[in-house]
Design a protein around this motif. Structure first.
Motif, PDB file in Angstrom:
ATOM      1  N   THR A  15      39.409 -31.194  83.897  1.00 48.00           N
ATOM      2  CA  THR A  15      40.643 -30.437  84.088  1.00 48.00           C
ATOM      3  C   THR A  15      41.849 -31.355  84.030  1.00 48.00           C
ATOM      4  O   THR A  15      42.837 -31.062  83.347  1.00 48.00           O
ATOM      5  N   PHE A  18      42.399 -32.509  80.315  1.00 51.02           N
ATOM      6  CA  PHE A  18      42.971 -31.505  79.422  1.00 51.02           C
ATOM      7  C   PHE A  18      44.348 -31.020  79.873  1.00 51.02           C
ATOM      8  O   PHE A  18      45.145 -30.574  79.056  1.00 51.02           O
ATOM      9  N   ASN A  19      44.648 -31.127  81.149  1.00 51.44           N
ATOM     10  CA  ASN A  19      45.958 -30.702  81.629  1.00 51.44           C
ATOM     11  C   ASN A  19      47.021 -31.789  81.508  1.00 51.44           C
ATOM     12  O   ASN A  19      48.194 -31.497  81.360  1.00 51.44           O
ATOM     13  N   ASP A  23      48.014 -31.942  74.757  1.00 50.26           N
ATOM     14  CA  ASP A  23      48.178 -30.505  74.612  1.00 50.26           C
ATOM     15  C   ASP A  23      46.899 -29.903  74.030  1.00 50.26           C
ATOM     16  O   ASP A  23      46.285 -30.489  73.135  1.00 50.26           O
ATOM     17  N   SER A  24      46.479 -28.742  74.530  1.00 54.27           N
ATOM     18  CA  SER A  24      45.219 -28.151  74.078  1.00 54.27           C
ATOM     19  C   SER A  24      45.226 -27.834  72.579  1.00 54.27           C
ATOM     20  O   SER A  24      44.216 -28.000  71.906  1.00 54.27           O
ATOM     21  N   LYS A  25      46.362 -27.399  72.049  1.00 54.01           N
ATOM     22  CA  LYS A  25      46.435 -27.112  70.606  1.00 54.01           C
ATOM     23  C   LYS A  25      46.292 -28.397  69.793  1.00 54.01           C
ATOM     24  O   LYS A  25      45.636 -28.407  68.755  1.00 54.01           O
ATOM     25  N   MET A  27      44.675 -31.136  70.817  1.00 55.09           N
ATOM     26  CA  MET A  27      43.285 -31.570  70.957  1.00 55.09           C
ATOM     27  C   MET A  27      42.381 -30.757  70.028  1.00 55.09           C
ATOM     28  O   MET A  27      41.503 -31.318  69.367  1.00 55.09           O
ATOM     29  N   ALA A  28      42.598 -29.458  69.950  1.00 56.23           N
ATOM     30  CA  ALA A  28      41.806 -28.621  69.047  1.00 56.23           C
ATOM     31  C   ALA A  28      42.009 -29.057  67.601  1.00 56.23           C
ATOM     32  O   ALA A  28      41.059 -29.107  66.817  1.00 56.23           O
ATOM     33  N   LEU A  67      34.233 -26.076  71.201  1.00 54.67           N
ATOM     34  CA  LEU A  67      35.227 -26.727  72.051  1.00 54.67           C
ATOM     35  C   LEU A  67      36.627 -26.523  71.492  1.00 54.67           C
ATOM     36  O   LEU A  67      37.562 -26.199  72.236  1.00 54.67           O
ATOM     37  N   ALA A  68      36.780 -26.670  70.196  1.00 52.59           N
ATOM     38  CA  ALA A  68      38.090 -26.444  69.577  1.00 52.59           C
ATOM     39  C   ALA A  68      38.548 -25.003  69.782  1.00 52.59           C
ATOM     40  O   ALA A  68      39.723 -24.746  70.059  1.00 52.59           O
ATOM     41  N   LEU A  71      39.815 -24.491  73.320  1.00 55.78           N
ATOM     42  CA  LEU A  71      41.125 -25.103  73.532  1.00 55.78           C
ATOM     43  C   LEU A  71      42.238 -24.346  72.836  1.00 55.78           C
ATOM     44  O   LEU A  71      43.346 -24.239  73.350  1.00 55.78           O
ATOM     45  N   ASP A  72      41.956 -23.831  71.643  1.00 54.18           N
ATOM     46  CA  ASP A  72      42.970 -23.120  70.874  1.00 54.18           C
ATOM     47  C   ASP A  72      42.272 -22.081  69.993  1.00 54.18           C
ATOM     48  O   ASP A  72      41.829 -22.404  68.900  1.00 54.18           O
TER      49      ASP A  72
END
Length: 78
Positions: A15, A18-19, A23-25, A27-28, A67-68, A71-72
């Motif tokens: 957590t 990723f926080n 940014d989750s986008k 990382m994806a 996983l991608a 995340l997005d």
């Protein structure tokens, strides 16, 4: 599909990562790019000597793509 229960410490570290790290986008996007490069490389290697473990390869691509998507969500968009 493999299901493991993560410890609270591992969940907390994930957590935080990723926080706070990326940014989750983004990382994806990185995961999708790496997955594409990996696929291209393995296709090339397979054509040269047919030495790729297909089961491992299928699982690797599946889990990276999942996983991608977590995340997005890109493929779920209608």
């Amino acid at each position: 599909m493999i299901t493991n229960n993560l410890s609270k410490e591992t969940q907390s570290k994930l957590t935080d990562f990723f926080n706070n790290s990326v940014d989750s986008k983004d990382m994806a996007k990185y995961i999708r790019r790496v997955n594409f490069i990996l696929a291209q490389t393995l296709i090339y290697e397979d054509q040269k000597r047919n030495a790729v473990n297909k089961e491992w390869l299928d699982s690797s691509f599946y889990y990276l793509n999942e996983l991608a998507e977590i995340l997005d969500p890109y493929l779920d968009v209608e």
